[in-house]
Every structure is written in C-alpha cells, then in structure tokens.
Design an enzyme around this catalytic site. Sequence first.
Site, PDB file in Angstrom:
ATOM      1  N   SER A   1     -43.105  -3.023  24.549  1.00 32.85           N
ATOM      2  CA  SER A   1     -42.267  -2.135  25.050  1.00 32.85           C
ATOM      3  C   SER A   1     -41.352  -2.609  25.784  1.00 32.85           C
ATOM      4  O   SER A   1     -41.067  -3.566  26.018  1.00 32.85           O
ATOM      5  CB  SER A   1     -43.315  -1.335  26.016  1.00 32.85           C
ATOM      6  OG  SER A   1     -43.401  -2.146  27.233  1.00 32.85           O
ATOM      7  N   LYS A   2     -40.397  -1.322  26.141  1.00 35.54           N
ATOM      8  CA  LYS A   2     -39.281  -1.778  26.817  1.00 35.54           C
ATOM      9  C   LYS A   2     -39.165  -2.610  28.352  1.00 35.54           C
ATOM     10  O   LYS A   2     -38.639  -3.455  28.526  1.00 35.54           O
ATOM     11  CB  LYS A   2     -38.060  -0.846  26.878  1.00 35.54           C
ATOM     12  CG  LYS A   2     -38.583   0.315  27.685  1.00 35.54           C
ATOM     13  CD  LYS A   2     -37.672   1.527  27.743  1.00 35.54           C
ATOM     14  CE  LYS A   2     -37.805   2.719  28.340  1.00 35.54           C
ATOM     15  NZ  LYS A   2     -36.913   3.860  28.501  1.00 35.54           N
ATOM     16  N   ARG A   3     -40.272  -2.392  28.839  1.00 37.94           N
ATOM     17  CA  ARG A   3     -40.909  -2.930  30.019  1.00 37.94           C
ATOM     18  C   ARG A   3     -41.468  -4.141  30.069  1.00 37.94           C
ATOM     19  O   ARG A   3     -41.572  -4.875  31.069  1.00 37.94           O
ATOM     20  CB  ARG A   3     -41.870  -1.911  30.697  1.00 37.94           C
ATOM     21  CG  ARG A   3     -41.440  -0.373  30.963  1.00 37.94           C
ATOM     22  CD  ARG A   3     -40.647  -0.109  32.387  1.00 37.94           C
ATOM     23  NE  ARG A   3     -40.350   1.130  32.112  1.00 37.94           N
ATOM     24  CZ  ARG A   3     -38.878   1.354  32.256  1.00 37.94           C
ATOM     25  NH1 ARG A   3     -38.115   0.534  32.613  1.00 37.94           N
ATOM     26  NH2 ARG A   3     -38.559   2.725  32.254  1.00 37.94           N
ATOM     27  N   ASP A   4     -42.128  -4.490  28.751  1.00 36.85           N
ATOM     28  CA  ASP A   4     -42.236  -5.920  28.557  1.00 36.85           C
ATOM     29  C   ASP A   4     -41.188  -6.840  28.896  1.00 36.85           C
ATOM     30  O   ASP A   4     -41.516  -8.118  29.520  1.00 36.85           O
ATOM     31  CB  ASP A   4     -42.936  -6.036  27.322  1.00 36.85           C
ATOM     32  CG  ASP A   4     -44.308  -5.410  27.116  1.00 36.85           C
ATOM     33  OD1 ASP A   4     -44.799  -5.045  28.017  1.00 36.85           O
ATOM     34  OD2 ASP A   4     -44.463  -5.021  26.036  1.00 36.85           O
TER      35      ASP A   4
END
Length: 511
Positions: A264-267
């Site tokens: 995910s982009k948060r990773d």
Amino acid sequence: MNKIRVRFAPSPTGPLHIGGVRTALYNYLFAKKNNGTFILRIEDTDQTRYVPGAEEYIKKSLAWLGLNPEEGPDQGGEYGPYRQSERKELYGQYAKKLVDMGYAYYAFDTPDELDKWRKKMTAAGVHSPKYDHSTRMSMNNSLVLGKEKALQMIKEGVPFVVRLKVPENETIVFDDIVRGNVSFNSNELDDKVILKADGLPTYHLANIVDDYFMKITHVIRGEEWLSSTAHHVLLYRYLCWEDSMPRFAHLPLLLKPVGKGKLSKRDGAKFGFPVFPLSWESDNPEDNFIGFKEFGFLPEATINFLALLGWNPGNDEEMFELEELIKSFSLDKIVKSGARFNIDKAKWFNQQYLLKKSDEEFAELIKPWIEKEGFNFVEEDLVKIAGLMKPRIELLPEIIEKGKFFFTDDFDYDEKIVRKKWKSPNKDHVIELKGKLANLENFIKKEIENIIKGYIEDNNLSFGNIFPLLRVAVTGTTKGPDLFDTMEILGKNKVLLRFDAAFDRFESIVK
Ligand code: GLU
C-alpha cells in the site's frame, strides 16, 4: 492479424503507485515486442476523485522511465481524444442503447435511500447487500415502474442512473492470458451503475466503449480488475462487440515486503522506501510521498526491478535493460502468484547499473546531490571522486553520507577509534608522518603511499595501529575508499590542515 494496440489507462486520482508503473511497463513491453502501439488514456470520468496535478504526474513518471506513449492526450492520434472527460457524448448513447435493448435500466434510488436500504438489509442479517437480480424488483427503477413512467420522471428532471441488468444464473467465462479460464457465476455480480446521475459514465462503460473505439487488442491491467471483467464481458456481448473483445491479462498483486496483503502507499513510510516513481507533494503531509527518483534510483534500475516483479524470462538472467526486456518479454511468462516487493533487490539492481556507468557519467549523476547539499567541488576532482566512490554506493544520495569528507571539513571523527589508538607511541608516529608528508613535493598517490608504507615498515610498526588514525584524521571514519587516492584528491594543503585540526580534537577526545 490486427495490429496490436494496448493502452495504459490510469485514473488521475493521485500519484501513480509503483504497481501502476509496472502495468504501464508491461503494456509498453508487449506493444514494443509485437510492433504494436502503446497508448495512454486518461480515465477521468470520476470528477469526485479527480486530483489536480495527477495527470501531469503520470506523464512525468512515464517520461522519466522512457515509456513514451505513441498515442495519448499530448501525442494525439487517430483514435482521440485520449481523455475520457473529452469523450463524454460518446458514452451516453451506449447507455441508452443498452436500456433500449433491455440490457440496462434506469434507477432512481437516491444515495440516501440506498444507504438506508443497505442498513436495513444488514440489520436483517444480509452480509453485504447487493443491488442485483434478487433485489432489483424491490427498488425504485424502470423495471418496477415501467419504462413510460421512468421516461416521464426523467423528463421531469428526477435524477437517475443507468444500471446494467446482469442475467440470473449464468456462468460468465473468459480466457485470461495469465490465469487461463476464469469464470464467474452471474449471481455473484451486482447490477453495476454504468451511467451516473451527473450524466458521466462509470469506469465500466467508458472503459469498454473506449477500448472498442480505440481498437484495443489486449487489456493488460492489475488483478483488482479481474472481477469487473465479468461485467465487461457482458457489456461486449450486449453491445454486439464480442468479435472485437480484447484479450485480457491480469497482472499479479504486488505484495508487502513482509506479512500479508498488497503493497500500500502507506507501506512506503512504514518501511522507509518509496512506492511511487516520483515524489508527490500534497497539502496533507501524510500524503507526501518520496519517489524512486528522489530516493536515488536510476530509471533503468527501476525498470529492471519492476519488470521482474511478476514476470520472469524463464531462466536465471536478471539484468535487463529496456531493449533487452522488449526482446525477451512475453505475457505467458507472467506469474499468477503475488510478487513480493523487495527493496534490497531494487537497491542491488541500482548498484549494478551504477557500476556500469563511466566515472564521468557517475560524476554527473552525483553532482545534483552534492550541489543540493551546498558543497563546492572542482569538476576534475569530481570525476576522480566518482571513480573511487562508485563501488561503494547503492543509492545516489549515499554520496553525501559516505563521501562527505571530499567536500567539507565539517565531519565527525570516529571517537571509538581515537580513544583506542590515540596514544604514544602511535600518536608520535602519526605526528612524525604528518611532518614527512609536509615535506613531500609531489603530493601524488604513489609518493604518499611510499612515505606512509615505508615509514611503517622501516619502524617495524603495526599497520593496524597507525593507519586507522591517519584515516580518521583525514576523513573522520575508518571506512572509505583508498586513503592515498583520497589524500591526493584533497591535496597537500587540505590534508595538512586536517591533520592539525584532528590532532587537537583527538587530544580532547582522549582527555
Ligand atoms: N482506470 C483504471 C485504473 O485506474 C483502468 C483499469 C483498466 O486498465 O481497465 O486502473
């Protein structure tokens, strides 16, 4: 056979995730390999999710990687426009046609009503209520009201959407290049909205109409679209376009580096690596992302890394520049299982590509980082520094951390070494050596080396006692490229000044 035409069809809803870049890459490779056409189509029919700057970002990302579309909003082409918002008129007529043929219907349920309905159903124990064959006859639509009444309401300005009427109890099968035969039971599918209340099509309708009119032969896209494909197959059938239906290839998910789930982009923030090609800045600091480029990756390494995330050449070969990828690429070598994102592998690729650069090229690559740091340098020296530092760097900005001492006197000393070794007789020898270096007329590597090595040998000293002190005095650290080369690049004056500064500092460290 028809000329191969593929499209990369991102929605400008934010920065392009690295998974999207992989989709673009595979489309590009497939087109190039088959003398086909690579098209960029901007799918911007969802005005509520439109993010300014996203289209520009997509184009810049593709340009950075050299994945240049032959047709697209900027390139133009025979099948334009290539931005869905500019093709609005086209879609409505097909929605109407589907209604006229009985394959779609008008629905008047307001968002509020639907919301209440969902809550009611959930409360009654329905797990995830769907607007489908089993519920549609209890809703507010033209199937229930009758077409005449519905048209009357539309005339009066009552907002409506158009929904696809998915048949009951049918197995919808299609052949996916990656997954083979894929089938869905139509009872699992909902009656998707194909035209929204604002008159714009949803992704499903626009995508099908455009693929048809743009003569797309292959749809290569992420696995998340697999279940939508069943709806798409129905649309092709109902519009009598089955003969021109493209072939599908759904790419495996990109997985988190560890644990379950997709990347995910948060990773990126969580693991400290980029998941976007270029940096993206937004008003919300949580949505600021660093890019592969700004992290110090080369475009060719990024491509090589991404190419192997979900595809393999069928042998152990790993190094593929774009041209080689084009030659080797084929859709049948795409893997079904998810591909795990491994940043260390990405760095390894980057290093391999950095090592291929000449010293001059490498100097040009590190220059912007050094300038950004505000360091001055002499061009000629920079090429030498580049040669020395190249094997020690995986990511370009590491030049600052690992090669700082080339550009500034303002660095820390490895105090542990100083504490351990800065004592007599070591320190007397180092001071003596400094004097010898001061007398050296020709301050070049060979001569410097002769003096230092000669002194250590003549006095029967241990290298391990003297050398680390010299290194720390000149560069602050015991790690680094060849010290004699480093001294030559720094020049006699600077080296002597560094010794003086270091001796003072060393004294206070050991005090
Ligand atoms: N607009 C869709 C996306 O954002 C395109 C999916 C497809 O390629 O059909 O991914």
